[in-house]
Design a protein around this motif. Sequence first.
Motif, PDB file in Angstrom:
ATOM      1  N   UNK A 102       0.814  -1.202   0.000  1.00  0.00           N
ATOM      2  CA  UNK A 102       0.000   0.000   0.000  1.00  0.00           C
ATOM      3  C   UNK A 102       0.849   1.252   0.000  1.00  0.00           C
ATOM      4  N   UNK A 103       0.210   2.356   0.383  1.00  0.00           N
ATOM      5  CA  UNK A 103       0.845   3.672   0.346  1.00  0.00           C
ATOM      6  C   UNK A 103       1.878   3.847   1.449  1.00  0.00           C
ATOM      7  N   UNK A 104       2.941   4.551   1.109  1.00  0.00           N
ATOM      8  CA  UNK A 104       3.925   4.943   2.113  1.00  0.00           C
ATOM      9  C   UNK A 104       3.363   6.114   2.903  1.00  0.00           C
ATOM     10  N   UNK A 105       3.521   6.075   4.212  1.00  0.00           N
ATOM     11  CA  UNK A 105       3.116   7.200   5.047  1.00  0.00           C
ATOM     12  C   UNK A 105       4.224   8.254   5.018  1.00  0.00           C
ATOM     13  N   UNK A 106       3.908   9.466   5.385  1.00  0.00           N
ATOM     14  CA  UNK A 106       4.882  10.561   5.364  1.00  0.00           C
ATOM     15  C   UNK A 106       6.110  10.176   6.179  1.00  0.00           C
ATOM     16  N   UNK A 107       7.287  10.307   5.554  1.00  0.00           N
ATOM     17  CA  UNK A 107       8.548  10.009   6.220  1.00  0.00           C
ATOM     18  C   UNK A 107       8.896   8.535   6.313  1.00  0.00           C
ATOM     19  N   UNK A 108       8.054   7.671   5.768  1.00  0.00           N
ATOM     20  CA  UNK A 108       8.255   6.224   5.851  1.00  0.00           C
ATOM     21  C   UNK A 108       9.009   5.719   4.617  1.00  0.00           C
ATOM     22  N   UNK A 109       9.955   4.814   4.817  1.00  0.00           N
ATOM     23  CA  UNK A 109      10.648   4.196   3.686  1.00  0.00           C
ATOM     24  C   UNK A 109       9.761   3.104   3.093  1.00  0.00           C
ATOM     25  N   UNK A 110      10.092   2.698   1.866  1.00  0.00           N
ATOM     26  CA  UNK A 110       9.338   1.615   1.231  1.00  0.00           C
ATOM     27  C   UNK A 110       9.458   0.323   2.031  1.00  0.00           C
ATOM     28  N   UNK A 111      10.642   0.054   2.585  1.00  0.00           N
ATOM     29  CA  UNK A 111      10.841  -1.155   3.395  1.00  0.00           C
ATOM     30  C   UNK A 111       9.958  -1.114   4.633  1.00  0.00           C
ATOM     31  N   UNK A 112       9.961   0.019   5.350  1.00  0.00           N
ATOM     32  CA  UNK A 112       9.140   0.127   6.555  1.00  0.00           C
ATOM     33  C   UNK A 112       7.656   0.025   6.228  1.00  0.00           C
ATOM     34  N   UNK A 113       7.250   0.618   5.106  1.00  0.00           N
ATOM     35  CA  UNK A 113       5.846   0.532   4.694  1.00  0.00           C
ATOM     36  C   UNK A 113       5.465  -0.910   4.375  1.00  0.00           C
ATOM     37  N   UNK A 114       6.349  -1.655   3.712  1.00  0.00           N
ATOM     38  CA  UNK A 114       6.057  -3.052   3.383  1.00  0.00           C
ATOM     39  C   UNK A 114       5.874  -3.882   4.652  1.00  0.00           C
ATOM     40  N   UNK A 115       6.764  -3.688   5.625  1.00  0.00           N
ATOM     41  CA  UNK A 115       6.647  -4.413   6.899  1.00  0.00           C
ATOM     42  C   UNK A 115       5.304  -4.098   7.559  1.00  0.00           C
ATOM     43  N   UNK A 116       4.942  -2.816   7.594  1.00  0.00           N
ATOM     44  CA  UNK A 116       3.683  -2.390   8.216  1.00  0.00           C
ATOM     45  C   UNK A 116       2.480  -2.944   7.460  1.00  0.00           C
ATOM     46  N   UNK A 117       2.489  -2.804   6.142  1.00  0.00           N
ATOM     47  CA  UNK A 117       1.348  -3.256   5.339  1.00  0.00           C
ATOM     48  C   UNK A 117       1.144  -4.765   5.423  1.00  0.00           C
ATOM     49  N   UNK A 118       2.229  -5.531   5.430  1.00  0.00           N
ATOM     50  CA  UNK A 118       2.117  -6.987   5.562  1.00  0.00           C
ATOM     51  C   UNK A 118       1.419  -7.331   6.880  1.00  0.00           C
ATOM     52  N   UNK A 119       1.825  -6.683   7.964  1.00  0.00           N
ATOM     53  CA  UNK A 119       1.201  -6.938   9.266  1.00  0.00           C
ATOM     54  C   UNK A 119      -0.271  -6.545   9.250  1.00  0.00           C
ATOM     55  N   UNK A 120      -0.579  -5.359   8.693  1.00  0.00           N
ATOM     56  CA  UNK A 120      -1.967  -4.888   8.667  1.00  0.00           C
ATOM     57  C   UNK A 120      -2.858  -5.768   7.809  1.00  0.00           C
ATOM     58  N   UNK A 121      -2.357  -6.217   6.667  1.00  0.00           N
ATOM     59  CA  UNK A 121      -3.196  -6.937   5.711  1.00  0.00           C
ATOM     60  C   UNK A 121      -3.256  -8.434   5.938  1.00  0.00           C
ATOM     61  N   UNK A 122      -2.256  -9.005   6.637  1.00  0.00           N
ATOM     62  CA  UNK A 122      -2.237 -10.465   6.775  1.00  0.00           C
ATOM     63  C   UNK A 122      -1.976 -10.956   8.191  1.00  0.00           C
ATOM     64  N   UNK A 123      -1.544 -10.062   9.091  1.00  0.00           N
ATOM     65  CA  UNK A 123      -1.183 -10.478  10.440  1.00  0.00           C
ATOM     66  C   UNK A 123       0.201 -11.091  10.535  1.00  0.00           C
ATOM     67  N   UNK A 124       0.910 -11.226   9.421  1.00  0.00           N
ATOM     68  CA  UNK A 124       2.248 -11.803   9.435  1.00  0.00           C
ATOM     69  C   UNK A 124       3.280 -10.765   9.870  1.00  0.00           C
ATOM     70  N   UNK A 125       4.320 -11.225  10.528  1.00  0.00           N
ATOM     71  CA  UNK A 125       5.398 -10.349  10.978  1.00  0.00           C
ATOM     72  C   UNK A 125       6.629 -10.639  10.120  1.00  0.00           C
ATOM     73  N   UNK A 126       7.142  -9.579   9.480  1.00  0.00           N
ATOM     74  CA  UNK A 126       8.306  -9.686   8.601  1.00  0.00           C
ATOM     75  C   UNK A 126       9.365  -8.713   9.101  1.00  0.00           C
ATOM     76  N   UNK A 127      10.607  -9.180   9.159  1.00  0.00           N
ATOM     77  CA  UNK A 127      11.722  -8.292   9.492  1.00  0.00           C
ATOM     78  C   UNK A 127      12.129  -7.538   8.232  1.00  0.00           C
ATOM     79  N   UNK A 128      12.458  -6.265   8.388  1.00  0.00           N
ATOM     80  CA  UNK A 128      12.888  -5.460   7.243  1.00  0.00           C
ATOM     81  C   UNK A 128      14.049  -6.122   6.516  1.00  0.00           C
ATOM     82  N   UNK A 129      14.934  -6.756   7.247  1.00  0.00           N
ATOM     83  CA  UNK A 129      16.109  -7.398   6.645  1.00  0.00           C
ATOM     84  C   UNK A 129      15.750  -8.612   5.792  1.00  0.00           C
TER      85      UNK A 129
END
Length: 157
Positions: free
Chosen positions: A41-68
Amino acid sequence: MTLPQVCVCYLTRLSSEGNRQVLLGRKKKGLGVGNIVGLGGKLEIGESAVDAAVREIAEESGLVVAASALTELGYLTYLFPHREEWSQESTVFVCDEWSGTPRESNELNPVWWDVQSLPVDEMWDDARYWLPGVLAGVPVRATFTFGADLESVVSRA
């Protein structure tokens, strides 16, 4: 003109039969409702694409992913000349490490699909051109222009 920034992540695994699978879901609301999509989904203000992906995965699926654990494999530009507010740029990630069990969210219901039988006819039209390659580890950088129907790719570069 700076386009809105989004991200998408394709989580992959091997099934019990040894088939490579990817986690996708049918979009329940917002841009692309009804399409089968990757998590993101969309990047929030000041958020990197990696951080947004980690957040969106958790929000949309409940899965926890490390940025690395995310591997960046693409950067896509989507142009909608007939509805310019839909135009955007997307960073594409693939990931094969996470914790948890996918669960339905208000955004989508995640389902595992065999990579060999991707539901491209139910996805955004551009996916057929690049998603199989990305899931095979081939990086992509492309621009897709959609037609007046807001669904069909009319040019790609």
